[in-house]
Design an enzyme around this catalytic site. Structure first.
Site, PDB file in Angstrom:
ATOM      1  N   GLU A 143       0.820  -1.222   0.000  1.00  0.00           N
ATOM      2  CA  GLU A 143       0.000   0.000   0.000  1.00  0.00           C
ATOM      3  C   GLU A 143       0.854   1.272   0.000  1.00  0.00           C
ATOM      4  OE1 GLU A 143      -2.719  -0.385   3.302  1.00  0.00           O
ATOM      5  OE2 GLU A 143      -4.062  -1.650   2.133  1.00  0.00           O
ATOM      6  N   GLU A 296      -6.659  -7.933  -0.604  1.00  0.00           N
ATOM      7  CA  GLU A 296      -6.993  -7.951   0.826  1.00  0.00           C
ATOM      8  C   GLU A 296      -8.422  -7.471   1.023  1.00  0.00           C
ATOM      9  OE1 GLU A 296      -4.657  -5.563   3.498  1.00  0.00           O
ATOM     10  OE2 GLU A 296      -2.798  -6.061   2.471  1.00  0.00           O
TER      11      GLU A 296
HETATM   12  C1  GLA Z   1      -4.126  -2.752   5.080  1.00  0.00           C
HETATM   13  C2  GLA Z   1      -2.773  -3.399   5.175  1.00  0.00           C
HETATM   14  C3  GLA Z   1      -2.735  -4.575   6.073  1.00  0.00           C
HETATM   15  C4  GLA Z   1      -3.593  -4.368   7.291  1.00  0.00           C
HETATM   16  C5  GLA Z   1      -4.976  -4.043   6.875  1.00  0.00           C
HETATM   17  C6  GLA Z   1      -5.897  -3.891   8.053  1.00  0.00           C
HETATM   18  O1  GLA Z   1      -4.855  -3.048   4.002  1.00  0.00           O
HETATM   19  O2  GLA Z   1      -2.215  -3.725   3.930  1.00  0.00           O
HETATM   20  O3  GLA Z   1      -1.394  -4.766   6.437  1.00  0.00           O
HETATM   21  O4  GLA Z   1      -3.071  -3.322   8.046  1.00  0.00           O
HETATM   22  O5  GLA Z   1      -4.957  -2.832   6.176  1.00  0.00           O
HETATM   23  O6  GLA Z   1      -7.141  -3.418   7.693  1.00  0.00           O
END
Ligand code: GLA
Length: 646
Positions: A143, A296
């Site tokens: 991210e 995710e």
């Molecule tokens: C993000 C991150 C993860 C985690 C999630 C939790 O998407 O990539 O590492 O922190 O959020 O919601």
């Protein structure tokens, strides 16, 4: 194959738990695990000393179990030794505070020491694992989005500006630096936006946001190229984050990854919450030009302000299938096993603190079976839409600044509302990106295009949108669209300068509404948040303001332009009122729902030959399909119907 799995952090667990994990993954039908995302301090505990043994064992065990690996580069979180050795590579906030380790994402992407350390660990991983049989894809970083305002960033920002503007006079002109005595006489005087006395220059902030997106992209490309050189056959991606926090222009980044991977954490609950999942899936598909991967999402609880919201039984399965229906090549989660400690210890997982004897793991096992059964039937082609909504990160950035006419202006809310209203009418919706060079070509796929708060627009994009109308398209423009050029300078002569001609009107006065004080419209609806004085110049008035000093003035208009029609929506509207307008546009544009006549708690997505039906409500929903028996979808459930039966 439909990817099914998620973030896996074996470095947090002893060997016996890893053995149990592999057995449970097999039970659930997991076929991919994202490994190593935040593992830098375990892989390189001291500078130049590597410990790959644990990763070798994990990759070996996963491979033996038939599970592929999305192997991450761990560069989102440098270890504490790095911080102490290179304090200058830690990010500095706009207030001048230099951050330290103790959380994550703490680095300055412009700092040479950070870049060198990142290249180094990536090169080690590439050398060791680029041909590992478990390696399914590379997951670069995590991210991207960290912001830094330090002196190193300042130098990089200046080089970026010199390349973009060429001449300091040009920068002074497009940044309007004569306002408040900001004229620069040397490039060296330009800083990243930092804490200052009052409102900053919006053009300065906007260019910084563009710079930061490009600078972070440079960090990604550097890693990607190292990995690609080691084995050109392995796809490389990085997980884009979707939501209220966005530091990069994903539409631009999308061209640099082999597959667009998106993290999406919908937080809405109750009736209509499915619109948020649909929005996430449709926007991701737009970035991915039809194909993308849900990298995710949360199996259950997510961190939301106030309190966490639990998913309803079946919701994990239904939402996952919804993403797949909307073009995702998989359903992946953060995270596989819920951690014992650490900052996000209450974030949900497929294997929760309670262990596998739990509702979420049981649902995961069923979901794995469902995805496996669906895989051979899933057509390649994405859902086809005749309607598109515009998405533009720079317009969002511009509308995040201060000095705007109303604090109730919110770009994301406006785009989500446009999408939600179309989605509720049962229409398949795509996204288009007015900042991208292929806009003109992409517009040819649509009969109807909606521009919510497209505040900034280039001459080229405005011309492409005008030509879209001239050649028969229906364009819906709202207040706050077409107002400024890409530098954020107002297009003069009456709003919206970019679209006055195609709309056949001009806006001569903005009259933002006080929160909770609506303005009457003559069709019985109410304007909310926003009103303005519109003067038509050829456009036909469909709805008028009926209150305040605007009584009798045009509020919603329609203008024939060439073979098409441009619609203008001047007031802010609630979903029902906006829905009535967009339904009318869709009807005139000849755009029809995926499946007409669905009850409101059912949604339908068609992907090639397959029709997905989702029931988001708490009563069964029955769908009459032409030429076949009706299909009943149970509350909270879904059905896939071969379109041969439709
Ligand atoms: C993000 C991150 C993860 C985690 C999630 C939790 O998407 O990539 O590492 O922190 O959020 O919601």
């Amino acid at each position: 194959m439909i990817y099914f799995g998620g973030d896996y952090n074996p470095e947090q667990w002893p060997a016996d738990v890893v053995e149990e994990d592999v057995a449970l993954m097999r039970r659930a039908g997991v076929n991919i695990a994202t490994v190593g995302v935040f593992s830098w301090s375990d892989l390189e505990p001291e500078p130049g000393r590597y410990e790959f043994g644990w990763l070798d064992r994990v990759l070996g065990r996963l491979h033996d179990a038939g599970i592929g690996v999305a192997l991450a580069t761990p560069t989102a979180s440098p270890p504490p030794w790095f911080t102490l050795a290179h304090p200058g590579a830690m990010p500095v906030t706009a207030d001048g505070v230099r951050l330290t380790h103790g959380s994550r994402d703490t680095y300055c992407v412009s700092a040479p020491a950070y870049r060198a350390a990142a290249r180094n660990i990536v090169a080690e991983l590439a050398e060791r694992y680029a041909h590992h049989p478990a390696l399914t894809m590379w997951h670069v970083h995590n991210e991207y989005g960290t912001d830094c305002r330090c002196d190193v960033t300042a130098a990089a920002f200046r080089s970026w500006l010199e390349k973009k503007h060429g001449d300091l006079d040009v920068l002074n002109e497009v940044w309007t630096t004569s306002f408040w005595s900001q004229r620069y006489s040397d490039w060296a005087q330009i800083m990243p936006p930092r804490a200052t006395q009052y409102l900053p220059n919006p053009a300065h902030v906007l260019d910084f946001r563009r710079f930061l997106s490009d600078e972070l992209l440079g960090g990604f490309i550097e890693q990607r190229d190292l990995l690609r050189a080691a084995n050109p056959d392995v796809p490389i991606t990085t997980n884009f984050v979707q939501g209220g926090w966005v530091s990069v222009d994903h539409a631009r980044w999308a061209g640099e990854v082999d597959i667009v991977a998106v993290d999406h954490y919908p937080a809405a609950t109750g009736a209509g919450a499915d619109a948020e999942t649909a929005f996430g899936g449709d926007l991701a598909r737009g970035w991915g030009r039809g194909s993308w991967l849900l990298m995710e999402t949360a199996p259950n609880l997510i961190y939301t302000p106030g309190r966490m919201h639990a998913k309803e039984p079946g919701q994990l399965t239904r939402n996952s299938l919804d993403y797949v229906a909307r073009g995702s090549r998989g359903a992946m989660y953060f995270q596989w096993r819920q951690p014992r400690g650490g900052a996000e210890l209450f974030h949900s997982a497929l294997v929760p603190h309670a262990g596998p004897d739990s509702p979420v793991f049981r649902e995961a096992v069923g979901l794995g079976r469902t995805l496996k059964a669906l895989a051979p039937r899933l057509p390649e082609e994405p859902p086809a839409a005749r309607v598109a909504v515009a998405w533009d990160a720079p317009s969002w950035w511009a509308l995040q600044g201060g000095g705007l006419p109303s604090a109730e202006i919110d770009y994301l809310t406006a785009v989500q509302q446009a999408h939600r209203v179309l989605h509720r009418s049962g229409l398949a919706v795509d996204f288009v990106f007015p900042g991208m060079d292929d806009l003109r070509e992409r517009l040819t796929a649509y009969d109807m295009v909606v521009l919510p708060h497209l505040f900034l627009v280039s001459d080229e994009a405005a011309a492409a949108l005008r030509d879209f109308v001239a050649s028969g398209g229906h364009l819906v423009v709202d207040h706050l669209s077409g107002i400024a050029d890409p530098a954020g300078r107002i297009r003069l002569g009456g709003y919206p300068g970019a679209f006055r001609d195609v709309l056949g009107l001009r806006v001569v006065e903005w009259r933002p509404l006080a929160g909770g004080t609506p303005i009457a419209l003559d069709n019985g609806d109410r304007g909310i948040r926003w009103s303005e004085r519109v003067e038509t110049a050829g456009a036909e008035t469909l709805v008028r303001y009926a209150g305040d000093v605007l009584a009798g003035a045009p509020a919603i208009t329609r203008n024939r332009h060439g073979a098409g029609t441009a619609w203008y929506v001047s007031p802010g509207l609630d979903d029902d009122a906006l829905g009535r307008i967009l339904d009318r546009v869709a009807a005139e544009a000849g755009v029809t729902p995926v499946l007409p006549g669905l009850p409101p708690h059912l949604t339908a997505v068609r992907r090639g030959d397959l029709l997905f039906l989702f029931n988001h409500g708490d009563v069964p929903g029955t769908v009459a399909l032409p030429g076949s028996d009706p299909v009943t979808v149970q509350p909270g459930g879904f059905q896939c119907v071969e379109s041969g039966r439709v």
